[in-house]
Write an enzyme that holds these catalytic residues in place. Sequence first.
Site, PDB file in Angstrom:
ATOM      1  N   CYS A  41       0.854  -1.180   0.000  1.00 24.02           N
ATOM      2  CA  CYS A  41       0.000   0.000   0.000  1.00 24.02           C
ATOM      3  C   CYS A  41       0.893   1.234   0.000  1.00 24.02           C
ATOM      4  CB  CYS A  41      -0.916   0.019   1.221  1.00 24.02           C
ATOM      5  SG  CYS A  41      -2.095  -1.353   1.284  1.00 24.02           S
ATOM      6  N   LEU A  89      -3.949  -1.432  -1.474  1.00 22.93           N
ATOM      7  CA  LEU A  89      -3.981  -2.742  -2.105  1.00 22.93           C
ATOM      8  C   LEU A  89      -4.606  -3.675  -1.084  1.00 22.93           C
ATOM      9  CD1 LEU A  89      -3.215  -4.691  -4.420  1.00 22.93           C
ATOM     10  CD2 LEU A  89      -1.034  -5.057  -3.253  1.00 22.93           C
ATOM     11  N   ASN A 142       1.650   0.787   6.079  1.00 22.71           N
ATOM     12  CA  ASN A 142       1.859  -0.160   4.996  1.00 22.71           C
ATOM     13  C   ASN A 142       2.569  -1.360   5.598  1.00 22.71           C
ATOM     14  OD1 ASN A 142       4.380  -0.449   2.452  1.00 22.71           O
ATOM     15  ND2 ASN A 142       2.410  -1.469   2.477  1.00 22.71           N
ATOM     16  N   GLY A 143       2.008  -2.561   5.417  1.00 21.78           N
ATOM     17  CA  GLY A 143       2.703  -3.724   5.956  1.00 21.78           C
ATOM     18  C   GLY A 143       1.776  -4.882   6.247  1.00 21.78           C
ATOM     19  N   THR A 176      21.990  -5.363  -8.442  1.00 23.64           N
ATOM     20  CA  THR A 176      21.290  -6.617  -8.150  1.00 23.64           C
ATOM     21  C   THR A 176      19.784  -6.409  -8.061  1.00 23.64           C
ATOM     22  OG1 THR A 176      23.224  -7.439  -6.945  1.00 23.64           O
ATOM     23  CG2 THR A 176      21.128  -8.542  -6.542  1.00 23.64           C
ATOM     24  N   ARG A 211      18.415  -5.715 -11.631  1.00 20.41           N
ATOM     25  CA  ARG A 211      18.455  -6.929 -12.456  1.00 20.41           C
ATOM     26  C   ARG A 211      17.319  -7.885 -12.079  1.00 20.41           C
ATOM     27  NH1 ARG A 211      23.917  -9.963 -11.904  1.00 20.41           N
ATOM     28  NH2 ARG A 211      23.006 -10.385  -9.859  1.00 20.41           N
TER      29      ARG A 211
END
Length: 351
Positions: A2, A51, A76-77, A336, A339
């Site tokens: 979220c 969300l 958020n979490g 990283t 990618r």
Amino acid sequence: MCGIWALFGSYEVIQKQISNVLKIAHRGPDAFRVETNMHFFPHCCLAFHRLSVVDDLYGMQPMRVNILPFLWLIYNGEIYNHKALGKEHGFNYQTQCDGEVILHLYARYGAEGAAAHLDGVFAFCVIDTEKGQVHLGRDTYGVRPAFKLLSDDGVLAICSEAKGLVTLPESMNNGHLSLLVPFPPGHIESYQMPDKAEGKVNLYLQKQFHQIGDMPKYRALGSELLTKDVLHNIRVTLTAAVKKRMMSDRRIGCLLSGGLDSSLVAALAVKCAREDFLQYPVQTFSIGMEGSPDVAAAKLVAKHIGSEHHEVIFTPQEGIAVLEEVIYMLETYDITTIRASVASGASSKPE
């Protein structure tokens, strides 16, 4: 995922600043809400992109409960131990949302105590309108992103991503210096509003509530099953780590590359789903280019564990095309991280 955004102490017209909230709209496609003039706080604003994962009906934010009407929450979490905390402390929950526990913990233990009791990943902002205080917290590893902007005249803003704050000083146009920084993982910060009508804040507490390597205050899931057998403990701990993350009202799935790590996680997810009598098969997703050995290996693993498997193939050109947008969304140049995210970025585009 979220998106949270908050602003305290700015005198500018909110319509000039609310455009910053829309820069993180991708974090919450299900719903959007803005709250202003909270309990006659004329210079405060909270915004939330949702969300929906848990409690679709009552989980919208900013969150309030009628037994604690002076508290407001955006976060958020995912809080994995919210049910266990409710039983342990006798909390009277009014929703099925995991984040509600933050309000009850804060009311009883304060911001530091609340954060220390949470087994989960989180970035939260609690507003105590009775005391005129703002409290921020972020999980130990910084899994959930959080940024803050603080001006030298007491204007405070927070956001899940830096892009929601970076142009905010321009809209304030007050000539004061502002500092935009990541909120430190494993910390809480508390701010006092000397005058609620103005909304400006003073930082009075910044404290690390937990650091990596220290035992947490909460009882970890599966800890009662641990023995002196190291291999047994690895199995118990890994299984518990997967199981607690399957807390969702949405269909559960995972990425599967066919390597050791993702194959173990996917296999345990399928096993836990069967034990919990999940009414649908766990989804697995493999993303790669044509002829990828990872895609081939993932297909074999999915067949073995019995997941409902999906393959997403992208071309080098499609990967290059989304590179700039991926970097913008991630807000990092870490090789990283980029990618690993290009494939997801390419595959998430609508056909």
